[in-house]
Design a protein around this motif. Structure first.
Motif, PDB file in Angstrom:
ATOM      1  N   ASP A   1       0.830  -1.207   0.000  1.00 30.05           N
ATOM      2  CA  ASP A   1       0.000   0.000   0.000  1.00 30.05           C
ATOM      3  C   ASP A   1       0.860   1.250   0.000  1.00 30.05           C
ATOM      4  O   ASP A   1       0.544   2.243  -0.667  1.00 30.05           O
ATOM      5  N   ASN A   2       1.981   1.217   0.729  1.00 31.58           N
ATOM      6  CA  ASN A   2       2.871   2.386   0.780  1.00 31.58           C
ATOM      7  C   ASN A   2       4.055   2.260  -0.172  1.00 31.58           C
ATOM      8  O   ASN A   2       5.151   2.770   0.084  1.00 31.58           O
ATOM      9  N   TYR A   3       3.811   1.621  -1.306  1.00 33.02           N
ATOM     10  CA  TYR A   3       4.676   1.652  -2.484  1.00 33.02           C
ATOM     11  C   TYR A   3       6.067   1.073  -2.267  1.00 33.02           C
ATOM     12  O   TYR A   3       7.051   1.564  -2.809  1.00 33.02           O
ATOM     13  N   ILE A   4       6.153   0.015  -1.503  1.00 28.61           N
ATOM     14  CA  ILE A   4       7.384  -0.747  -1.393  1.00 28.61           C
ATOM     15  C   ILE A   4       7.304  -1.898  -2.380  1.00 28.61           C
ATOM     16  O   ILE A   4       6.332  -2.653  -2.396  1.00 28.61           O
ATOM     17  N   ARG A   5       8.329  -2.016  -3.214  1.00 30.22           N
ATOM     18  CA  ARG A   5       8.368  -3.123  -4.170  1.00 30.22           C
ATOM     19  C   ARG A   5       8.680  -4.420  -3.416  1.00 30.22           C
ATOM     20  O   ARG A   5       9.609  -4.469  -2.600  1.00 30.22           O
ATOM     21  N   VAL A   6       7.923  -5.466  -3.725  1.00 30.27           N
ATOM     22  CA  VAL A   6       8.076  -6.751  -3.050  1.00 30.27           C
ATOM     23  C   VAL A   6       8.269  -7.841  -4.101  1.00 30.27           C
ATOM     24  O   VAL A   6       7.583  -7.856  -5.125  1.00 30.27           O
ATOM     25  N   GLU A   7       9.185  -8.772  -3.827  1.00 30.76           N
ATOM     26  CA  GLU A   7       9.403  -9.927  -4.695  1.00 30.76           C
ATOM     27  C   GLU A   7       8.981 -11.192  -3.981  1.00 30.76           C
ATOM     28  O   GLU A   7       9.194 -11.348  -2.776  1.00 30.76           O
ATOM     29  N   ALA A   8       8.374 -12.118  -4.733  1.00 37.10           N
ATOM     30  CA  ALA A   8       8.033 -13.429  -4.207  1.00 37.10           C
ATOM     31  C   ALA A   8       9.103 -14.422  -4.653  1.00 37.10           C
ATOM     32  O   ALA A   8       9.396 -14.513  -5.850  1.00 37.10           O
ATOM     33  N   PRO A   9       9.714 -15.167  -3.743  1.00 30.34           N
ATOM     34  CA  PRO A   9      10.893 -15.942  -4.093  1.00 30.34           C
ATOM     35  C   PRO A   9      10.649 -17.242  -4.845  1.00 30.34           C
ATOM     36  O   PRO A   9      11.491 -17.670  -5.615  1.00 30.34           O
ATOM     37  N   ASP A  10       9.520 -17.924  -4.635  1.00 29.13           N
ATOM     38  CA  ASP A  10       9.345 -19.266  -5.177  1.00 29.13           C
ATOM     39  C   ASP A  10       8.133 -19.324  -6.092  1.00 29.13           C
ATOM     40  O   ASP A  10       6.998 -19.144  -5.646  1.00 29.13           O
ATOM     41  N   ALA A  11       8.345 -19.583  -7.374  1.00 26.52           N
ATOM     42  CA  ALA A  11       7.250 -19.540  -8.356  1.00 26.52           C
ATOM     43  C   ALA A  11       6.157 -20.549  -8.048  1.00 26.52           C
ATOM     44  O   ALA A  11       4.963 -20.233  -8.113  1.00 26.52           O
ATOM     45  N   ASP A  12       6.505 -21.803  -7.713  1.00 27.19           N
ATOM     46  CA  ASP A  12       5.484 -22.824  -7.453  1.00 27.19           C
ATOM     47  C   ASP A  12       4.712 -22.520  -6.182  1.00 27.19           C
ATOM     48  O   ASP A  12       3.497 -22.713  -6.108  1.00 27.19           O
ATOM     49  N   GLU A  13       5.399 -22.062  -5.169  1.00 26.11           N
ATOM     50  CA  GLU A  13       4.779 -21.767  -3.892  1.00 26.11           C
ATOM     51  C   GLU A  13       3.821 -20.583  -3.991  1.00 26.11           C
ATOM     52  O   GLU A  13       2.848 -20.492  -3.256  1.00 26.11           O
ATOM     53  N   ASN A  14       4.078 -19.653  -4.929  1.00 24.81           N
ATOM     54  CA  ASN A  14       3.239 -18.468  -5.056  1.00 24.81           C
ATOM     55  C   ASN A  14       1.787 -18.824  -5.307  1.00 24.81           C
ATOM     56  O   ASN A  14       0.867 -18.205  -4.759  1.00 24.81           O
ATOM     57  N   VAL A  15       1.534 -19.797  -6.167  1.00 28.42           N
ATOM     58  CA  VAL A  15       0.162 -20.183  -6.497  1.00 28.42           C
ATOM     59  C   VAL A  15      -0.531 -20.738  -5.262  1.00 28.42           C
ATOM     60  O   VAL A  15      -1.688 -20.412  -4.971  1.00 28.42           O
ATOM     61  N   VAL A  16       0.166 -21.576  -4.499  1.00 28.91           N
ATOM     62  CA  VAL A  16      -0.401 -22.152  -3.280  1.00 28.91           C
ATOM     63  C   VAL A  16      -0.781 -21.066  -2.289  1.00 28.91           C
ATOM     64  O   VAL A  16      -1.816 -21.120  -1.635  1.00 28.91           O
TER      65      VAL A  16
ATOM     66  N   GLY B   1      10.408  -9.444   4.268  1.00 30.27           N
ATOM     67  CA  GLY B   1      11.730  -9.859   4.709  1.00 30.27           C
ATOM     68  C   GLY B   1      12.800  -8.875   4.281  1.00 30.27           C
ATOM     69  O   GLY B   1      12.511  -7.685   4.063  1.00 30.27           O
ATOM     70  N   ASN B   2      14.003  -9.364   4.119  1.00 31.61           N
ATOM     71  CA  ASN B   2      15.132  -8.485   3.811  1.00 31.61           C
ATOM     72  C   ASN B   2      15.147  -8.117   2.325  1.00 31.61           C
ATOM     73  O   ASN B   2      14.288  -8.535   1.557  1.00 31.61           O
ATOM     74  N   PHE B   3      16.162  -7.326   1.930  1.00 29.51           N
ATOM     75  CA  PHE B   3      16.297  -6.888   0.544  1.00 29.51           C
ATOM     76  C   PHE B   3      16.621  -8.056  -0.379  1.00 29.51           C
ATOM     77  O   PHE B   3      17.254  -9.034   0.029  1.00 29.51           O
ATOM     78  N   ASN B   4      16.195  -7.943  -1.631  1.00 30.46           N
ATOM     79  CA  ASN B   4      16.615  -8.881  -2.662  1.00 30.46           C
ATOM     80  C   ASN B   4      18.077  -8.585  -3.029  1.00 30.46           C
ATOM     81  O   ASN B   4      18.659  -7.609  -2.539  1.00 30.46           O
ATOM     82  N   PRO B   5      18.702  -9.412  -3.881  1.00 31.38           N
ATOM     83  CA  PRO B   5      20.148  -9.238  -4.135  1.00 31.38           C
ATOM     84  C   PRO B   5      20.564  -7.854  -4.623  1.00 31.38           C
ATOM     85  O   PRO B   5      21.654  -7.378  -4.267  1.00 31.38           O
TER      86      PRO B   5
ATOM     87  N   SER C   1      16.575  -3.722  -4.821  1.00 31.35           N
ATOM     88  CA  SER C   1      15.480  -2.992  -5.449  1.00 31.35           C
ATOM     89  C   SER C   1      14.133  -3.310  -4.845  1.00 31.35           C
ATOM     90  O   SER C   1      13.135  -2.622  -5.112  1.00 31.35           O
ATOM     91  N   ALA C   2      14.066  -4.368  -4.019  1.00 31.48           N
ATOM     92  CA  ALA C   2      12.786  -4.799  -3.448  1.00 31.48           C
ATOM     93  C   ALA C   2      13.046  -5.538  -2.139  1.00 31.48           C
ATOM     94  O   ALA C   2      14.171  -5.945  -1.841  1.00 31.48           O
ATOM     95  N   LEU C   3      11.977  -5.700  -1.352  1.00 31.02           N
ATOM     96  CA  LEU C   3      12.018  -6.554  -0.187  1.00 31.02           C
ATOM     97  C   LEU C   3      11.424  -7.910  -0.563  1.00 31.02           C
ATOM     98  O   LEU C   3      10.553  -7.999  -1.419  1.00 31.02           O
ATOM     99  N   MET C   4      11.902  -8.963   0.081  1.00 29.59           N
ATOM    100  CA  MET C   4      11.431 -10.310  -0.210  1.00 29.59           C
ATOM    101  C   MET C   4      10.238 -10.655   0.671  1.00 29.59           C
ATOM    102  O   MET C   4      10.255 -10.399   1.877  1.00 29.59           O
ATOM    103  N   ALA C   5       9.208 -11.231   0.069  1.00 32.41           N
ATOM    104  CA  ALA C   5       8.083 -11.724   0.835  1.00 32.41           C
ATOM    105  C   ALA C   5       8.482 -13.014   1.531  1.00 32.41           C
ATOM    106  O   ALA C   5       9.142 -13.885   0.941  1.00 32.41           O
ATOM    107  N   ILE C   6       8.098 -13.150   2.795  1.00 36.24           N
ATOM    108  CA  ILE C   6       8.431 -14.341   3.575  1.00 36.24           C
ATOM    109  C   ILE C   6       7.194 -15.237   3.632  1.00 36.24           C
ATOM    110  O   ILE C   6       6.079 -14.757   3.821  1.00 36.24           O
ATOM    111  N   LYS C   7       7.386 -16.527   3.494  1.00 36.99           N
ATOM    112  CA  LYS C   7       6.276 -17.493   3.549  1.00 36.99           C
ATOM    113  C   LYS C   7       5.533 -17.381   4.866  1.00 36.99           C
ATOM    114  O   LYS C   7       6.162 -17.286   5.910  1.00 36.99           O
TER     115      LYS C   7
END
Length: 446
Positions: A404-419, A433-437, A440-446
């Motif tokens: 909502d406050n415009y932070i870019r987020v990455e999802a790490p696992d393609a198969d897990e995303n659908v679940v 979670g922490n920054f991606n490599p 540019s974004a923060l990582m979504a944690i399961k």
């Protein structure tokens, strides 16, 4: 009469602002309704349309490059040029060998009928170089636009033109006076987005805080009405002048149902001397007060700020004032632009020209400062839970979305995303979670 566009193919090139992209996207939708298929990249298209920008010399250069590239890749195509560059220099563009039709701002909403007539003439004559543009004083039509393009979020054009004549800017002489649709029209378009499954709308325009010129309405009334549209879960205000960002707008957005904690506000300079030379309608005290107000009512707000470096009159002392002022602000990111001299602007009368090397050095300093501020803002929210709207993304890239406050987020696992329900145009609550490599974004944690 047979539709001369039916079964033809088209390619589109857009340069410049989000407003241009929204307008091109709407034009593409209307062309498809006429039977025109958007061509694949490797295809040779029948029609090419270039929606131009003219905010800098480089923008003009990129427009010419886009025209030449499309002509080279699509030999024999009908080439149409629209947008700011087309309004400012229609006859110059019409003389290009590969351009058939140039349409100014007043004709931007009439591309299809002009295109149909052009195709008939070109079939008979074999060649055509035509420019149609009215004088600035006669640009009065508001051309509505609301379209998604190739992203999840929609862009709703609520206003066009500008009544502010900042000394460095060509927009008023390219787009004309401020004009807009009505609140009722904007609400209907938002309802159409909701009906199509859209969840987020970015409100765009040249000077959106000036909405309602000639209609006895205002921007505050507009956002109140849009907030009531069922199905739209997010609105973002693309850019609003600080002197038009009223306390009632700030308070409303902080407590509203759907307006996100996200503002984009043009500063242009942090030196009052330069702001006066620019003919801006505020000073640094007012700007700082607006920032304090926003962060008081919603401390989690992402604030993006435009700044121009190297304008005429920006001495070393003035730039240091700008740098230190911006450093003191509680903001999240800068959009840094290097000043480019534009014919017809009052800035050309201002003494003290900043050389190219100095402009570059100043830009780099502000870009570095911007990255520091963005990372610090992201850092504040590591470990917190925020709602993320996931976006369409290119094949092979991680699924990405925005809080909502415009932070870019990455999802790490393609198969897990659908679940987990992380799919395009879905809103999910994520722990950040922490920054991606590349940070540019923060990582979504399961």
């Amino acid at each position: 009469m047979e539709n001369s566009l039916y079964n033809k193919t088209a390619k589109y090139a857009t340069l410049g602002c989000k407003l241009n992209f929204a307008e091109t996207s709407t034009l593409r939708d209307r062309m498809e309704a006429e039977g025109v298929r958007t061509a694949e990249q490797q295809e040779c298209a029948d029609i090419c349309i270039v929606n131009t920008c003219s905010v800098t010399d480089m923008a003009d250069h990129k427009c010419r490059q886009a025209i030449n590239r499309l002509a080279r890749e699509n030999p024999g195509c009908v080439m149409v040029v629209i947008g700011c560059y087309a309004q400012l220099k229609p006859q110059e563009i019409a003389r290009f060998d590969n351009v058939d039709l140039v349409l100014g701002m007043e004709q931007k909403g009439e591309v299809i009928p002009h295109l149909k007539a052009l195709i008939g003439r070109k079939a008979t004559l074999g060649t055509c170089h035509e420019a149609i543009a009215v004088p600035l004083k006669d640009i009065r039509t508001f051309v509505p636009s609301c379209s998604r393009g190739n992203r999840t979020r929609y862009f709703l054009k609520v206003q066009d033109g500008c009544n502010y004549y900042c000394t460095y800017c060509t927009i008023p002489i390219a787009r004309g006076r401020s004009r807009s649709g009505t609140i009722a029209q904007m609400v209907r378009q938002a309802e159409d987005v909701a009906a199509a499954g859209g969840k987020e709308i970015v409100i765009t325009g040249v000077n959106i805080g000036d909405f309602g010129q000639g209609t006895n309405e205002d921007f505050f009334g507009l956002i109140q009405a849009l907030d009531k549209v069922e199905g739209i879960e997010r609105y973002r205000i693309s850019s609003i002048e600080p002197n038009l960002l009223t306390d009632e707008i700030i308070d409303f957005c902080a407590s509203s149902r759907a307006f996100m904690p996200h503002f984009h506000i043009p500063l242009q300079s942090g030196s009052d001397t330069v702001l006066r030379l620019m003919h801006r309608r505020y000073d640094t005290d007012l700007f700082a007060e607006k920032m304090r107000k926003v962060m008081t009512v919603r401390p989690d707000t992402f604030i993006g700020v435009d700044v121009i470096v190297g304008t005429r009159g920006e001495t070393d002392e003035c730039f240091e004032e700008t740098y230190n002022f911006i450093k003191s602000l509680d903001i999240a990111q800068l959009h840094v632009f290097s000043y480019s001299e534009r014919p017809g602007t009052k800035a050309l009368e201002i003494p003290h020209i900043v050389d190219k090397a100095t402009k570059h050095e100043r830009s780099q300093r502000l870009i570095t400062l911007s990255e520091e501020k963005r990372k610090a803002f992201y850092q504040r929210f590591i470990g917190t839970n925020r709602k993320v709207l996931w976006e369409h993304t290119r094949e092979g890239l991680p699924l990405q979305g925005w809080t909502d406050n415009y932070i870019r987020v990455e999802a790490p696992d393609a198969d897990e995303n659908v679940v987990l329900g992380r799919t395009d145009n879905r809103l999910t609550t994520e722990k950040l979670g922490n920054f991606n490599p590349d940070s540019s974004a923060l990582m979504a944690i399961k």
